[in-house]
Design a protein around this motif. Structure first.
Motif, PDB file in Angstrom:
ATOM      1  N   LYS A  83       0.826  -1.211   0.000  1.00 20.70           N
ATOM      2  CA  LYS A  83       0.000   0.000   0.000  1.00 20.70           C
ATOM      3  C   LYS A  83       0.859   1.260   0.000  1.00 20.70           C
ATOM      4  O   LYS A  83       0.523   2.242  -0.657  1.00 20.70           O
ATOM      5  N   LEU A  84       1.966   1.254   0.696  1.00 25.54           N
ATOM      6  CA  LEU A  84       2.864   2.405   0.715  1.00 25.54           C
ATOM      7  C   LEU A  84       3.283   2.782  -0.699  1.00 25.54           C
ATOM      8  O   LEU A  84       3.366   3.963  -1.045  1.00 25.54           O
ATOM      9  N   LEU A  85       3.507   1.783  -1.528  1.00 26.10           N
ATOM     10  CA  LEU A  85       3.944   2.034  -2.894  1.00 26.10           C
ATOM     11  C   LEU A  85       2.870   2.709  -3.733  1.00 26.10           C
ATOM     12  O   LEU A  85       3.178   3.355  -4.735  1.00 26.10           O
ATOM     13  N   ASP A  86       1.604   2.570  -3.319  1.00 28.11           N
ATOM     14  CA  ASP A  86       0.492   3.171  -4.062  1.00 28.11           C
ATOM     15  C   ASP A  86       0.043   4.528  -3.521  1.00 28.11           C
ATOM     16  O   ASP A  86      -0.747   5.209  -4.148  1.00 28.11           O
ATOM     17  N   LEU A  87       0.512   4.913  -2.350  1.00 28.50           N
ATOM     18  CA  LEU A  87       0.087   6.179  -1.753  1.00 28.50           C
ATOM     19  C   LEU A  87       0.780   7.356  -2.441  1.00 28.50           C
ATOM     20  O   LEU A  87       1.971   7.283  -2.742  1.00 28.50           O
ATOM     21  N   PRO A  88       0.082   8.456  -2.650  1.00 28.97           N
ATOM     22  CA  PRO A  88       0.713   9.600  -3.320  1.00 28.97           C
ATOM     23  C   PRO A  88       1.692  10.384  -2.447  1.00 28.97           C
ATOM     24  O   PRO A  88       2.701  10.885  -2.940  1.00 28.97           O
ATOM     25  N   VAL A  89       1.431  10.487  -1.150  1.00 31.20           N
ATOM     26  CA  VAL A  89       2.221  11.370  -0.292  1.00 31.20           C
ATOM     27  C   VAL A  89       3.714  11.034  -0.268  1.00 31.20           C
ATOM     28  O   VAL A  89       4.548  11.914  -0.466  1.00 31.20           O
ATOM     29  N   PRO A  90       4.125   9.784  -0.064  1.00 28.08           N
ATOM     30  CA  PRO A  90       5.568   9.528   0.002  1.00 28.08           C
ATOM     31  C   PRO A  90       6.305   9.807  -1.309  1.00 28.08           C
ATOM     32  O   PRO A  90       7.523   9.978  -1.306  1.00 28.08           O
ATOM     33  N   TRP A  91       5.577   9.860  -2.403  1.00 25.68           N
ATOM     34  CA  TRP A  91       6.210   9.974  -3.714  1.00 25.68           C
ATOM     35  C   TRP A  91       6.108  11.374  -4.307  1.00 25.68           C
ATOM     36  O   TRP A  91       6.729  11.651  -5.336  1.00 25.68           O
ATOM     37  N   LYS A  92       5.351  12.242  -3.679  1.00 25.73           N
ATOM     38  CA  LYS A  92       5.177  13.604  -4.186  1.00 25.73           C
ATOM     39  C   LYS A  92       6.541  14.295  -4.276  1.00 25.73           C
ATOM     40  O   LYS A  92       7.294  14.346  -3.311  1.00 25.73           O
ATOM     41  N   GLY A  93       6.864  14.786  -5.489  1.00 27.16           N
ATOM     42  CA  GLY A  93       8.133  15.469  -5.690  1.00 27.16           C
ATOM     43  C   GLY A  93       9.327  14.549  -5.852  1.00 27.16           C
ATOM     44  O   GLY A  93      10.470  15.003  -5.858  1.00 27.16           O
ATOM     45  N   ARG A  94       9.080  13.254  -5.988  1.00 23.62           N
ATOM     46  CA  ARG A  94      10.178  12.294  -6.150  1.00 23.62           C
ATOM     47  C   ARG A  94       9.908  11.408  -7.348  1.00 23.62           C
ATOM     48  O   ARG A  94       8.782  11.055  -7.627  1.00 23.62           O
TER      49      ARG A  94
END
Length: 188
Positions: A83-94
């Protein structure tokens, strides 16, 4: 005296003692594992069994205080958190390979009642760095929060850890994707 040990090296009963009767005992560190909405898309028995299996293979660290199981931190390859891999927040700007198994993630802290407010979270966060490095990780990252002045942060939010906990463990900010959430990392 504090001793921190990989979960695969401790009896399940010790992990269970940390989670027993607590709010985290319902989630079982599965928030970033279960795709969809965890409370709808998994049962307690499924989360419990998954956590037991994951802990046995070393998905976290267990802290002992004077020989008593007192705290837990989940840390393993980031790609193991579906699920972490699908969440937008950790990946925003990366833009990086989400499936890179050389990057580990710290996703959940639990401190047993009677051992709270003694700095154990700081000890656990620091231990994740050496643990990930010793397992061959190239980096370890976390997704901590801060509270706005006057705002209450509940356990349900702060299970990811507070920003200052990771700062003191040597993590540096990678991004600040929302007002309260950070992505922090240690590269090896």
């Amino acid at each position: 005296m504090i001793r921190i040990v990989p979960s695969g090296e401790v009896p399940w009963e010790d992990v269970e003692a940390i989670f027993d009767g607590s709010e985290p005992g319902k989630c079982r560190c599965q928030r970033y594992k279960v795709k969809g909405w965890m409370w709808r898309d998994s049962t307690f028995d499924e989360r419990y069994a998954s956590h037991e299996s994951q802990a046995a293979r070393g998905s976290g660290l267990v802290a002992y205080v004077h020989g008593e199981p007192a705290g837990w931190v989940a840390v393993e390859p980031r790609c193991d958190y579906a699920k972490l891999l699908d969440l937008p927040v950790p990946w925003k700007g990366r833009s990086e390979d989400k499936d890179d198994d050389g990057v580990w993630a710290v996703t959940c802290f639990v401190v047993r009642k009677g051992f709270r407010r003694q700095g154990l979270t700081y000890e656990l966060a620091a231990a994740t760095v050496e643990h990930a490095r010793s397992q061959g990780a190239r980096a370890v990252e976390a997704y901590p929060m801060i509270a706005a002045p006057g705002q209450t942060v509940t356990w349900g939010e702060l299970h990811v850890g507070a920003r200052q906990v990771f700062e003191e463990a040597g993590f540096t900010q990678v991004t600040h994707p929302t007002k309260r959430r950070f992505v922090m990392r240690v590269n090896f």
